[in-house]
Structures are given as structure tokens and as C-alpha cells.
Design an enzyme around this catalytic site. Structure first.
Site, PDB file in Angstrom:
ATOM      1  N   HIS A  79      25.073  43.490  60.103  1.00  0.00           N
ATOM      2  CA  HIS A  79      24.642  44.685  60.808  1.00  0.00           C
ATOM      3  C   HIS A  79      23.692  45.491  59.925  1.00  0.00           C
ATOM      4  O   HIS A  79      23.678  45.344  58.702  1.00  0.00           O
ATOM      5  CB  HIS A  79      25.839  45.520  61.222  1.00  0.00           C
ATOM      6  N   GLU A  81      23.723  48.599  59.041  1.00  0.00           N
ATOM      7  CA  GLU A  81      24.412  49.427  58.049  1.00  0.00           C
ATOM      8  C   GLU A  81      24.854  48.584  56.859  1.00  0.00           C
ATOM      9  O   GLU A  81      24.732  49.005  55.704  1.00  0.00           O
ATOM     10  CB  GLU A  81      25.645  50.108  58.681  1.00  0.00           C
ATOM     11  N   CYS A 107      29.942  50.029  64.101  1.00  0.00           N
ATOM     12  CA  CYS A 107      31.126  49.288  64.553  1.00  0.00           C
ATOM     13  C   CYS A 107      32.255  49.536  63.548  1.00  0.00           C
ATOM     14  O   CYS A 107      32.062  50.197  62.526  1.00  0.00           O
ATOM     15  CB  CYS A 107      30.811  47.786  64.636  1.00  0.00           C
ATOM     16  N   CYS A 110      31.387  48.164  59.938  1.00  0.00           N
ATOM     17  CA  CYS A 110      30.442  49.038  59.255  1.00  0.00           C
ATOM     18  C   CYS A 110      31.075  50.389  58.923  1.00  0.00           C
ATOM     19  O   CYS A 110      30.809  50.950  57.860  1.00  0.00           O
ATOM     20  CB  CYS A 110      29.192  49.225  60.106  1.00  0.00           C
TER      21      CYS A 110
END
Length: 169
Positions: A79, A81, A107, A110
């Protein structure tokens, strides 16, 4: 004469520009980590360095019809992040007490990384269907706030991809 953008506008625009680099076929996400109004790291979602991009090899999650916000382990990509946090670590930059701007609410995976990285605030443009992420961030005490950009501005940065997401022609 146009007014100068606020710091939030500036950094959120950078997050969307980072998202434009994503090869994800489902959702393009970008993140920018900022400390004292200086960019520390950026990230976008996609496979690890040197690996084939998802828009080339296909999406496992699409093939298995996995809904957004579920089964994160069944994805080739990291992801945005995660990539921003990793980039800071690779370059030896502390992100403690920094702010993360992300195009999509983090999410749960993260969120846990953000909590342990000691980031002090999360600023995001769009929601994400992950209730556990919401609960963990709330429990952590890290302030978060939504800061959307106008859809017309996002469309300029993400082009046809954004039109597809919005159901436009």
C-alpha cells in the site's frame, strides 16, 4: 489572481500525484509523509521493486472476486502508506511526529504501521471500508481528518482512471 494553496491542499495534491504512478488496476492510492512542512517520503501502491506490475500480470484479488477492504494478504502490491514508511526507513529519515497525507483512509495493516511509526496525524481524502482500521486509529488516539480535493482536480491528476472509478464515460 488565484490564491496560494494551503499546506493541506499542497500535500494532498502531492499524494494524488504519487497515486498517479500506481499500476494497481483496482484503486490508485498515494501517500506523503510530512514533518515541519517538509516532505520526508512519498509512496504509491504497487508491487515490490523489480517485480512485474499488476496492470501487466493481472490482479489476484479481481480473479478471486475479493471485496475492497478484505484479505489484504492476497495482493502482489504494497500500500502507499507502507511504501512511504519503507522509503523513509531506507533513506534513514525519522518519521516520528510527522503527518501522513493519503488519498484513501488507511487499511488496518497500514493503520498498525502508522501507529507504531509514531506518526502524529492522518489526513485522508477518501474513505475505505475497513472498520477495524477505524477502531484501531481511534484507540491509538492519533488524530485523523478528512481533507477531500475537488473531483475535477483529482480527475486532472488521475485522468481516465478516475473517470472509470466514478462511472463516467
Amino acid at each position: 489572481m488565484t490564491s496560494r494553496p494551503t499546506w493541506d491542499q499542497y500535500f494532498m495534491r502531492m499524494a494524488f500525484m504519487a497515486a498517479s504512478r500506481s499500476s494497481c488496476t483496482r484503486r490508485k492510492v498515494g501517500a506523503v509523509i510530512v514533518k515541519d512542512n517538509n516532505v520526508i517520503a512519498t509512496g504509491y501502491n504497487g508491487p515490490p521493486s523489480g517485480m512485474a506490475n499488476c496492470d501487466v500480470v493481472g490482479c489476484i484479488r479481481d480473479d478471486l472476486d475479493i471485496p475492497s477492504g478484505e484479505r489484504h494478504e492476497l495482493c502482489r502490491g504494497l500500500h502507499a502508506e507502507q511504501n512511504a514508511i519503507i522509503q523513509a526507513a531506507v533513506h534513514g529519515s525519522s518519521i516520528k511526529d510527522a503527518v501522513i497525507y493519503t488519498t484513501t483512509h488507511p487499511c488496518v495493516v497500514c493503520s498498525k504501521m502508522i501507529i507504531n511509526s509514531k506518526l502524529k496525524e492522518i489526513i485522508y481524502a477518501e474513505g475505505y471500508p475497513d472498520e477495524l482500521a477505524e477502531l484501531m486509529i481511534l484507540e491509538s488516539g492519533i488524530p485523523k481528518r478528512m481533507f477531500p480535493l475537488p473531483q475535477s482536480e483529482i480527475k486532472i491528476m488521475l485522468g481516465d482512471y478516475y473517470s472509470t472509478l466514478q462511472g463516467e464515460d
